[in-house]
Design a protein around this motif. Structure first.
Motif, mmCIF file in Angstrom:
data_model
loop_
_atom_site.group_PDB
_atom_site.id
_atom_site.type_symbol
_atom_site.label_atom_id
_atom_site.label_comp_id
_atom_site.label_asym_id
_atom_site.label_seq_id
_atom_site.Cartn_x
_atom_site.Cartn_y
_atom_site.Cartn_z
ATOM 1 N N MET A 1 37.839 30.221 33.778
ATOM 2 C CA MET A 1 38.221 31.639 33.766
ATOM 3 C C MET A 1 37.587 32.358 32.585
ATOM 4 O O MET A 1 37.100 33.482 32.716
ATOM 5 C CB MET A 1 39.744 31.768 33.753
ATOM 6 N N ALA A 2 37.586 31.694 31.434
ATOM 7 C CA ALA A 2 36.948 32.295 30.258
ATOM 8 C C ALA A 2 35.449 32.463 30.482
ATOM 9 O O ALA A 2 34.829 33.371 29.930
ATOM 10 C CB ALA A 2 37.219 31.435 29.029
ATOM 11 N N LYS A 3 34.877 31.605 31.310
ATOM 12 C CA LYS A 3 33.451 31.684 31.636
ATOM 13 C C LYS A 3 33.165 32.652 32.784
ATOM 14 O O LYS A 3 32.006 32.877 33.120
ATOM 15 C CB LYS A 3 32.920 30.298 31.984
ATOM 16 N N GLY A 4 34.230 33.191 33.419
ATOM 17 C CA GLY A 4 34.024 34.246 34.404
ATOM 18 C C GLY A 4 34.254 33.900 35.856
ATOM 19 O O GLY A 4 33.842 34.648 36.738
ATOM 20 N N PHE A 5 34.960 32.793 36.131
ATOM 21 C CA PHE A 5 35.239 32.489 37.537
ATOM 22 C C PHE A 5 36.461 31.595 37.670
ATOM 23 O O PHE A 5 36.937 30.998 36.709
ATOM 24 C CB PHE A 5 34.021 31.826 38.197
ATOM 25 N N VAL A 6 36.972 31.533 38.903
ATOM 26 C CA VAL A 6 38.018 30.582 39.260
ATOM 27 C C VAL A 6 37.630 30.001 40.616
ATOM 28 O O VAL A 6 37.005 30.679 41.435
ATOM 29 C CB VAL A 6 39.420 31.241 39.308
ATOM 30 N N THR A 7 37.996 28.763 40.845
ATOM 31 C CA THR A 7 37.727 28.121 42.127
ATOM 32 C C THR A 7 38.973 28.220 42.990
ATOM 33 O O THR A 7 40.052 27.775 42.592
ATOM 34 C CB THR A 7 37.320 26.646 41.929
ATOM 35 N N ALA A 8 38.809 28.821 44.172
ATOM 36 C CA ALA A 8 39.918 28.988 45.107
ATOM 37 C C ALA A 8 40.213 27.657 45.805
ATOM 38 O O ALA A 8 39.439 26.696 45.710
ATOM 39 C CB ALA A 8 39.570 30.062 46.140
ATOM 40 N N VAL A 9 41.320 27.630 46.536
ATOM 41 C CA VAL A 9 41.759 26.403 47.200
ATOM 42 C C VAL A 9 40.740 25.872 48.201
ATOM 43 O O VAL A 9 40.708 24.672 48.465
ATOM 44 C CB VAL A 9 43.135 26.596 47.883
ATOM 45 N N ASP A 10 39.892 26.732 48.735
ATOM 46 C CA ASP A 10 38.887 26.284 49.705
ATOM 47 C C ASP A 10 37.547 25.966 49.055
ATOM 48 O O ASP A 10 36.568 25.692 49.736
ATOM 49 C CB ASP A 10 38.699 27.324 50.809
ATOM 50 N N GLY A 11 37.491 26.023 47.704
ATOM 51 C CA GLY A 11 36.256 25.729 46.993
ATOM 52 C C GLY A 11 35.413 26.950 46.661
ATOM 53 O O GLY A 11 34.430 26.851 45.926
ATOM 54 N N THR A 12 35.786 28.115 47.199
ATOM 55 C CA THR A 12 35.072 29.356 46.902
ATOM 56 C C THR A 12 35.180 29.670 45.419
ATOM 57 O O THR A 12 36.256 29.568 44.834
ATOM 58 C CB THR A 12 35.685 30.534 47.699
ATOM 59 N N LYS A 13 34.071 30.064 44.805
ATOM 60 C CA LYS A 13 34.093 30.512 43.405
ATOM 61 C C LYS A 13 34.273 32.029 43.403
ATOM 62 O O LYS A 13 33.493 32.752 44.006
ATOM 63 C CB LYS A 13 32.820 30.110 42.689
ATOM 64 N N ILE A 14 35.307 32.479 42.727
ATOM 65 C CA ILE A 14 35.638 33.897 42.649
ATOM 66 C C ILE A 14 35.296 34.388 41.251
ATOM 67 O O ILE A 14 35.777 33.819 40.255
ATOM 68 C CB ILE A 14 37.132 34.127 42.935
ATOM 69 N N GLU A 15 34.479 35.440 41.158
ATOM 70 C CA GLU A 15 34.134 35.999 39.851
ATOM 71 C C GLU A 15 35.336 36.719 39.265
ATOM 72 O O GLU A 15 36.027 37.473 39.962
ATOM 73 C CB GLU A 15 32.971 36.982 39.994
ATOM 74 N N LEU A 16 35.549 36.494 37.973
ATOM 75 C CA LEU A 16 36.642 37.141 37.251
ATOM 76 C C LEU A 16 36.171 37.494 35.845
ATOM 77 O O LEU A 16 35.518 36.682 35.192
ATOM 78 C CB LEU A 16 37.840 36.199 37.073
ATOM 79 N N PHE A 17 36.523 38.674 35.386
ATOM 80 C CA PHE A 17 36.383 39.004 33.973
ATOM 81 C C PHE A 17 37.788 38.889 33.410
ATOM 82 O O PHE A 17 38.688 39.634 33.820
ATOM 83 C CB PHE A 17 35.817 40.411 33.783
ATOM 84 N N VAL A 18 38.013 37.932 32.517
ATOM 85 C CA VAL A 18 39.361 37.608 32.053
ATOM 86 C C VAL A 18 39.460 37.821 30.550
ATOM 87 O O VAL A 18 38.604 37.371 29.791
ATOM 88 C CB VAL A 18 39.712 36.145 32.395
ATOM 89 N N GLN A 19 40.546 38.495 30.138
ATOM 90 C CA GLN A 19 40.797 38.716 28.713
ATOM 91 C C GLN A 19 42.067 38.033 28.230
ATOM 92 O O GLN A 19 42.251 37.844 27.032
ATOM 93 C CB GLN A 19 40.894 40.218 28.446
ATOM 94 N N THR A 20 42.969 37.706 29.162
ATOM 95 C CA THR A 20 44.208 37.041 28.785
ATOM 96 C C THR A 20 44.612 36.093 29.905
ATOM 97 O O THR A 20 44.276 36.305 31.069
ATOM 98 C CB THR A 20 45.330 38.059 28.469
ATOM 99 N N LEU A 21 45.319 35.035 29.517
ATOM 100 C CA LEU A 21 45.776 34.037 30.469
ATOM 101 C C LEU A 21 47.295 33.994 30.482
ATOM 102 O O LEU A 21 47.928 34.173 29.440
ATOM 103 C CB LEU A 21 45.246 32.655 30.094
ATOM 104 N N CYS A 22 47.852 33.727 31.647
ATOM 105 C CA CYS A 22 49.296 33.574 31.794
ATOM 106 C C CYS A 22 49.588 32.166 32.272
ATOM 107 O O CYS A 22 49.039 31.719 33.275
ATOM 108 C CB CYS A 22 49.841 34.587 32.804
ATOM 109 N N VAL A 23 50.432 31.466 31.536
ATOM 110 C CA VAL A 23 50.959 30.182 31.972
ATOM 111 C C VAL A 23 52.444 30.387 32.194
ATOM 112 O O VAL A 23 53.142 30.931 31.339
ATOM 113 C CB VAL A 23 50.715 29.085 30.907
ATOM 114 N N HIS A 24 52.915 29.968 33.339
ATOM 115 C CA HIS A 24 54.302 30.220 33.724
ATOM 116 C C HIS A 24 55.261 29.291 32.981
ATOM 117 O O HIS A 24 55.089 28.071 32.997
ATOM 118 C CB HIS A 24 54.457 30.059 35.232
#
Length: 157
Positions: free
Chosen positions: A104-127
């Protein structure tokens, strides 16, 4: 300013957050509420294409918007969080969560189907209700710092 502390940000929670992701009226109402309370507060909104409505409403009103992602939650290929009713929606493995945070800090997340989704992230939430949330956060911080990614309080650079 309550008990000697000052509020720094506002993040809608749970169903209200999900509604603001999808509904412009809700997102705008939240942004207006923040503006009326303190226009210097940060508005925490979902990173990625699906969070555009939230972010746009905050930015149009002049708020400082912070882009957020969830390393301990699975993402759909559309860029939303997998429903907690689905198996695997919450990720508790510390190594996997830390790796996702780095992605996420590098700009992406991998979805459950393997798709890479681009993200610009500045903060993270852990539940906080995630098993071992404190250890997840410690692992995330270690992973980010080991990869030369600085961890700072919101609004500090």
């Amino acid at each position: 300013n309550v008990h000697g502390t000052k509020l720094s940000h506002v993040k809608p929670h749970g169903a209200l957050y999900l509604e603001a992701v999808e509904n412009q009226i809700t997102a705008k109402a939240i942004a207006k509420g923040i503006m009326s309370l303190d226009p210097d507060l940060y508005f925490v909104a979902l990173a990625g294409k699906k969070g555009a409505t939230m972010r746009r409403m905050g930015e149009q009103l002049g708020l400082k918007v912070v882009y957020e992602a969830f390393p301990d939650r699975a993402y759909t290929p559309e860029g939303t969080l997998v429903s907690r009713k689905q198996p695997g929606a919450v990720i508790s493995d510390p190594d996997e969560v830390a790796k996702r945070a780095l992605d996420m800090a590098k700009g992406f997340v991998t979805a459950v189907d393997g798709t890479k989704i681009e993200l610009f992230v500045q903060t993270l939430c852990v539940h906080g209700d995630n098993i071992g949330a404190v250890n997840l956060v410690k692992n995330i911080r270690q992973m980010l710092e080991a990869n030369d990614i600085k961890v700072k309080p919101m609004g500090k650079g």
